[in-house]
Design a protein around this motif. Structure first.
Motif, PDB file in Angstrom:
ATOM      1  N   VAL A 370       0.859  -1.183   0.000  1.00 59.59           N
ATOM      2  CA  VAL A 370       0.000   0.000   0.000  1.00 59.59           C
ATOM      3  C   VAL A 370       0.895   1.232   0.000  1.00 59.59           C
ATOM      4  O   VAL A 370       1.786   1.372   0.846  1.00 59.59           O
ATOM      5  N   VAL A 371       0.680   2.157  -0.963  1.00 59.64           N
ATOM      6  CA  VAL A 371       1.605   3.291  -1.132  1.00 59.64           C
ATOM      7  C   VAL A 371       0.911   4.648  -1.039  1.00 59.64           C
ATOM      8  O   VAL A 371       1.473   5.652  -1.471  1.00 59.64           O
ATOM      9  N   ASN A 372      -0.271   4.705  -0.438  1.00 59.98           N
ATOM     10  CA  ASN A 372      -0.979   5.988  -0.379  1.00 59.98           C
ATOM     11  C   ASN A 372      -0.146   7.084   0.278  1.00 59.98           C
ATOM     12  O   ASN A 372      -0.096   8.220  -0.211  1.00 59.98           O
ATOM     13  N   GLU A 373       0.505   6.780   1.385  1.00 62.41           N
ATOM     14  CA  GLU A 373       1.352   7.767   2.065  1.00 62.41           C
ATOM     15  C   GLU A 373       2.798   7.288   2.142  1.00 62.41           C
ATOM     16  O   GLU A 373       3.722   7.977   1.765  1.00 62.41           O
ATOM     17  N   ARG A 374       2.977   6.085   2.670  1.00 64.80           N
ATOM     18  CA  ARG A 374       4.297   5.461   2.781  1.00 64.80           C
ATOM     19  C   ARG A 374       4.107   3.965   2.616  1.00 64.80           C
ATOM     20  O   ARG A 374       2.979   3.472   2.702  1.00 64.80           O
ATOM     21  N   PRO A 375       5.158   3.211   2.376  1.00 63.55           N
ATOM     22  CA  PRO A 375       4.985   1.764   2.168  1.00 63.55           C
ATOM     23  C   PRO A 375       4.378   1.087   3.390  1.00 63.55           C
ATOM     24  O   PRO A 375       4.861   1.272   4.522  1.00 63.55           O
ATOM     25  N   ASN A 376       3.327   0.335   3.171  1.00 67.85           N
ATOM     26  CA  ASN A 376       2.667  -0.397   4.241  1.00 67.85           C
ATOM     27  C   ASN A 376       2.168  -1.733   3.705  1.00 67.85           C
ATOM     28  O   ASN A 376       1.725  -1.813   2.553  1.00 67.85           O
ATOM     29  N   PRO A 377       2.214  -2.768   4.526  1.00 70.35           N
ATOM     30  CA  PRO A 377       1.587  -4.025   4.111  1.00 70.35           C
ATOM     31  C   PRO A 377       0.071  -3.883   4.142  1.00 70.35           C
ATOM     32  O   PRO A 377      -0.468  -2.980   4.804  1.00 70.35           O
ATOM     33  N   VAL A 378      -0.608  -4.750   3.437  1.00 69.27           N
ATOM     34  CA  VAL A 378      -2.079  -4.725   3.452  1.00 69.27           C
ATOM     35  C   VAL A 378      -2.552  -5.064   4.862  1.00 69.27           C
ATOM     36  O   VAL A 378      -2.135  -6.053   5.457  1.00 69.27           O
ATOM     37  N   ARG A 379      -3.405  -4.223   5.408  1.00 73.84           N
ATOM     38  CA  ARG A 379      -3.795  -4.350   6.813  1.00 73.84           C
ATOM     39  C   ARG A 379      -4.455  -5.685   7.114  1.00 73.84           C
ATOM     40  O   ARG A 379      -4.188  -6.301   8.155  1.00 73.84           O
ATOM     41  N   ALA A 380      -5.302  -6.155   6.201  1.00 79.94           N
ATOM     42  CA  ALA A 380      -5.988  -7.430   6.443  1.00 79.94           C
ATOM     43  C   ALA A 380      -4.980  -8.577   6.564  1.00 79.94           C
ATOM     44  O   ALA A 380      -5.160  -9.488   7.388  1.00 79.94           O
TER      45      ALA A 380
END
Length: 439
Positions: A370-380
């Motif tokens: 997920v790259v909306n703001e910063r790199p993140n894994p998918v929360r689910a």
């Protein structure tokens, strides 16, 4: 005109110092001529067309001479006079390594390639299979690959894994040859020091993220393109043919008949056509590096398109992603059409079902990040992993069954490693939960 005349001239030219007067003199000796103005014109044109001797392409050079207007006119005139051109001295056409752009090992012939791989000439011929004998054999024992279909959304995927001996040779080729070729800045897949995460970081905080998928990426890279890639590294024609045979595969008819359901008829037909011809097998150690090498032209064109639009672009294998500001958001559909044309010109095709255009208000996903703001894994995915770790800690690992019967600890460690790579802070908390499990 005799093909032997063109072959004799090619051999004489390639053995002589690369100056027009020297080539003309060598040609006169090869044909037993005292004077020949046409040979001087031919030699001058050859040197102008080829600033350096094409020692790595003797067959193509011979064909060029055979089709040259000066030689054809001289041959026709000699026949009319009743004294056709004859070969007085025919040497073997030399084949040597051409000009190498990157520091790849020099391989002048099949013997050098066999020495690099640590095999004999017979083994090299068997594994490269230049005549396609084993590919047409009915018995699976004679084939160098084991094939398995994998169901997925749309048409299924064929995994083609080389058997141990060929896999060992391909790994050596990867290490000794292909690793010397740098990847383009656009490529992030299968490149040392880059990953799905580094590619995703290029798109953080953008107004719009446009993703397109190249369908049947590895199968789309045929043997002819692989051959040209090895020739671009400076390898002579014969060596490039052997290298192509070692790294491509044509799926046997029995495997194509076993294709499981999935995809529409046109998609399945196109996939069968690609797999039935020699292509990069998905499962060979050399295929990712060769795919990146064959896609260099596409990468350069994608980078040029991104620069013109003030956008960023990355490619992770078959996943191409653009991101940018309001101007890109307004022209996203035109961008997709343009990328489709570029891909088609480079021998690839887009999968329309996997094309996405996502703005800031949506979840922007790039190679699973997920790259909306910063790199993140998918929360689910993180929540599911946390729940499994908690269950293992409270009820013991025996209370959880790993998918596919794989080792549970290794499976969870792999999922945890992915989260740590994307978001170290979340990874640290999950790592503490993993370490608390009584394995």
């Amino acid at each position: 005109m005799s093909a032997a005349v063109a072959a004799a001239l090619a051999a004489a030219f390639l053995e002589a110092p690369w100056r027009a007067e020297e080539l003309a003199a060598a040609g006169r000796r090869a044909l037993g001529l005292r004077r020949a103005a046409w040979l001087e014109r031919l030699a001058a044109d050859v040197v102008e067309r080829h600033p350096h001797p094409p020692c790595d392409a003797p067959r193509a050079f011979t064909a060029l001479l055979a089709a040259h207007a000066e030689l054809r006119a001289a041959s026709a005139a000699a026949h009319r006079r009743g004294h056709p051109l004859r070969v007085r001295h025919l040497a073997a056409v030399p084949a040597r390594m051409g000009r190498a752009r990157w520091p790849v090992p020099a391989l002048d012939g099949a013997a050098d390639l066999a020495a690099l791989l640590g095999v004999g000439a017979g083994e090299l011929e068997w594994f490269a299979d230049p005549r396609g004998w084993q590919r047409r054999a009915e018995g699976a024992a004679l084939h160098h690959y084991r094939c398995a279909w994998v169901a997925k959304r749309g048409a299924p995927r064929l995994l083609e894994a080389p058997k141990p001996r060929l896999r060992e040779l391909q790994r050596r080729l990867l290490r000794e040859v292909l690793d010397a070729v740098p990847a383009t800045p656009v490529a992030h897949g299968f490149v040392p020091g880059r990953s799905a995460v580094t590619g995703a970081r290029e798109h953080c905080g953008a107004d719009v993220v446009v993703h397109v998928d190249l369908t049947a990426f590895f199968a789309s890279v045929g043997a002819a393109r692989v051959y040209r890639a090895f020739r671009s590294l400076g390898y002579p024609e014969a060596v490039a043919h052997l290298l192509t045979g070692l790294t491509t595969h044509a799926a046997p008819a029995r495997e194509l008949r076993a294709m499981p359901p999935g995809g529409d008829p046109d998609e399945r037909f196109a996939l069968r056509q690609r797999l039935s011809a020699a292509h990069l097998p998905q499962g060979a150690p050399t295929s990712p590096a060769l795919a990146n090498l064959c896609a260099r032209s596409l990468d350069r064109r994608l980078a040029g398109l991104a620069d013109a639009l003030g956008a960023s672009v990355t490619r992770y294998a078959d996943d191409v992603t653009f991101s940018g500001g309001p101007a890109l958001a307004a022209g996203a559909q035109r961008l997709v059409r343009c990328v489709g044309r570029l891909a088609a010109e480079e021998g690839f095709a887009l999968n329309p079902a996997k094309t996405t255009v996502r703005g800031r208000a949506e979840r922007q996903l790039v190679t699973g990040v997920v790259v909306n703001e910063r790199p993140n894994p998918v929360r689910a995915e993180v929540d599911r992993l946390r729940a499994v770790l908690h269950r293992c800690a409270v009820h013991g690992p025996a209370s959880v069954r790993a998918p596919g019967g794989v080792d549970l600890r290794a499976h969870l460690a792999g999922r945890l490693g992915w989260v740590e790579a994307v978001s170290p802070s979340r990874g640290r908390r999950l790592r503490a939960a993993f370490d608390a499990i009584a394995w």
